[in-house]
Scaffold this active site. Structure first.
Site, PDB file in Angstrom:
ATOM      1  N   GLY A 238      42.964  47.804  36.792  1.00  0.00           N
ATOM      2  CA  GLY A 238      43.066  48.495  35.483  1.00  0.00           C
ATOM      3  C   GLY A 238      44.441  48.954  35.176  1.00  0.00           C
ATOM      4  O   GLY A 238      44.486  49.562  33.944  1.00  0.00           O
ATOM      5  N   PRO A 288      44.026  45.968  41.729  1.00  0.00           N
ATOM      6  CA  PRO A 288      45.103  45.748  40.762  1.00  0.00           C
ATOM      7  C   PRO A 288      45.438  44.162  40.519  1.00  0.00           C
ATOM      8  O   PRO A 288      45.690  43.641  41.290  1.00  0.00           O
ATOM      9  CB  PRO A 288      46.173  46.472  41.134  1.00  0.00           C
ATOM     10  N   ARG A 290      47.208  42.902  36.829  1.00  0.00           N
ATOM     11  CA  ARG A 290      48.265  43.021  35.842  1.00  0.00           C
ATOM     12  C   ARG A 290      49.527  43.894  36.321  1.00  0.00           C
ATOM     13  O   ARG A 290      50.730  43.537  35.980  1.00  0.00           O
ATOM     14  CB  ARG A 290      47.717  43.719  34.478  1.00  0.00           C
ATOM     15  N   CYS A 356      47.788  23.462  15.371  1.00  0.00           N
ATOM     16  CA  CYS A 356      47.371  23.783  14.252  1.00  0.00           C
ATOM     17  C   CYS A 356      46.197  24.810  14.330  1.00  0.00           C
ATOM     18  O   CYS A 356      44.942  24.537  14.143  1.00  0.00           O
ATOM     19  CB  CYS A 356      46.571  22.489  13.724  1.00  0.00           C
ATOM     20  N   TYR A 385      47.717  36.984  33.559  1.00  0.00           N
ATOM     21  CA  TYR A 385      46.713  36.462  32.470  1.00  0.00           C
ATOM     22  C   TYR A 385      47.545  35.482  31.705  1.00  0.00           C
ATOM     23  O   TYR A 385      47.463  35.354  30.128  1.00  0.00           O
ATOM     24  CB  TYR A 385      46.021  37.598  31.565  1.00  0.00           C
TER      25      TYR A 385
HETATM   26  C1  LIG Z   1      39.834  41.795  35.969  1.00  0.00           C
HETATM   27  C2  LIG Z   1      39.587  42.629  37.413  1.00  0.00           C
HETATM   28  C3  LIG Z   1      40.455  43.559  37.988  1.00  0.00           C
HETATM   29  C4  LIG Z   1      41.726  43.485  37.770  1.00  0.00           C
HETATM   30  O1  LIG Z   1      42.148  44.077  36.361  1.00  0.00           O
HETATM   31  P1  LIG Z   1      43.683  44.746  36.086  1.00  0.00           P
HETATM   32  O2  LIG Z   1      43.626  44.942  34.833  1.00  0.00           O
HETATM   33  O3  LIG Z   1      44.511  43.102  36.006  1.00  0.00           O
HETATM   34  O4  LIG Z   1      44.161  45.118  37.081  1.00  0.00           O
HETATM   35  C5  LIG Z   1      40.058  44.156  39.022  1.00  0.00           C
HETATM   36  N1  LIG Z   1      38.641  44.190  39.382  1.00  0.00           N
HETATM   37  C6  LIG Z   1      37.841  43.721  38.720  1.00  0.00           C
HETATM   38  C7  LIG Z   1      36.352  43.666  38.993  1.00  0.00           C
HETATM   39  C8  LIG Z   1      38.002  42.689  37.623  1.00  0.00           C
HETATM   40  O5  LIG Z   1      37.172  42.238  36.825  1.00  0.00           O
END
Ligand SMILES: *Cc1c(COP(=O)(O)O)cnc(C)c1O
Length: 431
Positions: A238, A288, A290, A356, A385
């Site tokens: 996250g 992690p 992103r 479109c 993503y």
């Molecule tokens: C999507 C997800 C992540 C990764 O999230 P990021 O925002 O890309 O770091 C990690 N753990 C779980 C369980 C997820 O669903």
């Protein structure tokens, strides 16, 4: 920080001019920087050095084999959400024993595959899932390592489609119910309670919700760890990245600006979380996605037309929502820059694709250098993503992907040949 920058007014990825790549490989083209990937991984790894830890890269953010191999070479584990992702990791040279399996809907076949492969842990999201994992393990005469995903009911203050840690959504089990779940799970003979897991959302730009969630769950972790001899606590992924000043954030100078002070760096993240986690004495897992790959990739598109209607300036490019769906899906911001830096005042422009759908746009009324037909533009921060969410909508082939390492570059996924799009389709013989 990343390795995309202008050198003599041409956009480079590390030591390679991006225009030389599009001349060779065409557009739309994803370009990844290996140096950025490894430095992001290493920064996070170094910040967490005081902890016994494992960084499990969330494969769903970017599953390209070369990206996974780069991270496996750094010692990364992986967070996977399907049999397909586990097979990808293994195909890339990653090891199953460093993989955790997340997701609310694991099928029996997926559980069989992951158990046989020997994954580190299933991160379970419900009691029916624990019962299923137990039954499958019994049948295979194995003991399945599991953790339960706790939902700490903390608002991550992020986009609604990427908030996962409140009771409003489908993820995990409520904090108050966890002890009962572990008590019942401990009676299931083919499970080993190995850890506890949480993940509160994506693209978090402050450390407060992470710290709040850890504090909230801490008494529970301690209790469960003592009672069931847990080995790990996963605090999820996250960590957010810079989207709005993506280009500037590549330079050392930018990190001294006021904006940069409000960005969640690995150091800031670790400074707040390590003191909370260290006394636990557990192995700490991070997931992690992103943060590792987001700013390590761009999507390059060619300008097909410039169309002026009334007050609007539409820049129509050859990439579309099927290549990068984030703006349509999450209203997300991607910085758009020309590959060759232009003189003159920027004009408000909508950069749009050819599909479109009114959702097929990359930005609206965004000040953009005046570009013309045949120019190229780069959509920045497209390494997470991005390609993984691409589709064949409008019978558009999946784009090619290139990895740059210093002065070298390699195609790490070929552009999909158009006839491959319908390769698996069949016309029944009565037609
Ligand atoms: C999507 C997800 C992540 C990764 O999230 P990021 O925002 O890309 O770091 C990690 N753990 C779980 C369980 C997820 O669903």
């Amino acid at each position: 920080m990343h390795d995309f920058k202008y050198i003599r007014n041409e956009l480079y990825c590390e030591g390679v001019a991006i225009e030389s790549l599009v001349k060779k490989h065409g557009t739309p083209l994803y370009v990844y920087s290996q140096q950025t990937l490894t430095s992001h991984y290493q920064k996070l790894d170094a910040a967490l050095a005081p902890l016994n830890h494992l960084i499990c890269f969330a494969v769903k953010a970017n599953g390209n084999l070369a990206v996974l191999r780069t991270l496996a070479n750094q010692g990364a584990g992986f967070d996977i959400v399907s049999e397909g992702e586990l097979r990808r990791v293994m195909a890339a040279g990653g090891v199953a024993s460093n993989c955790v399996f997340a997701g609310v809907g694991k099928t029996e076949a997926e559980i069989v595959f992951a158990l046989n492969a020997g994954i580190y842990s299933f991160n379970a999201e419900s009691e029916p899932e624990l019962a299923r994992i137990n039954a499958v393990a019994g049948r295979l005469r194995k003991i399945a390592p599991v953790a339960v995903r706790v939902n700490p009911n903390v608002d991550a203050h992020t986009h609604a489609k990427i908030t996962t840690g409140t009771y409003e959504n489908k993820f995990g089990i409520a904090l108050e119910e966890i002890e009962g779940v572990y008590a019942r799970a401990s009676k299931l003979k083919h499970l080993r309670l190995r850890g506890l897991q949480m993940h509160i959302g994506s693209q978090l730009t402050e450390v407060t919700p992470f710290a709040e969630a850890v504090r909230k769950v801490m008494p529970l972790v301690k209790k469960l760890a003592a009672k069931y001899h847990l080995e790990f606590f996963s605090i999820g992924g996250g960590l957010g990245i810079v989207y709005q000043h993506a280009l500037a954030s590549g330079s050392d100078k930018w990190w001294k600006t006021a904006e940069a002070k409000n960005i969640l760096t690995p150091e800031h993240y670790a400074a707040n979380l390590v003191p909370l986690l260290e006394p636990l004495g557990l192995r700490i897992l991070l997931e992690p996605g992103r943060f590792i790959t987001g700013n390590a990739g761009i999507l390059v598109a060619r300008v097909e037309y410039v169309k002026r209607t009334g007050k609007k300036n539409f820049v129509i490019v050859d990439a579309a929502m099927n290549d990068l769906i984030r703006p349509a899906f999450y209203d997300s911001y991607h910085e758009v820059v020309p590959l060759s830096r232009k003189k003159g005042a920027p004009i408000p422009s909508d950069v749009v694709g050819p599909i479109c759908e009114s959702g097929d746009f990359f930005c609206k009324d965004r000040p953009l250098a005046k570009v013309k037909q045949g120019d190229y533009v780069a959509l920045l921060s497209a390494g997470a993503y991005g390609f993984v969410m691409a589709s064949n909508y409008n019978a558009r082939p999946l784009s090619a992907e290139v990895l740059v390492n210093g002065n070298k570059s390699a195609v790490v996924r070929e552009r999909q040949p158009v006839p491959k799009i319908w390769e698996l389709e069949r016309v029944p013989d009565w037609l």
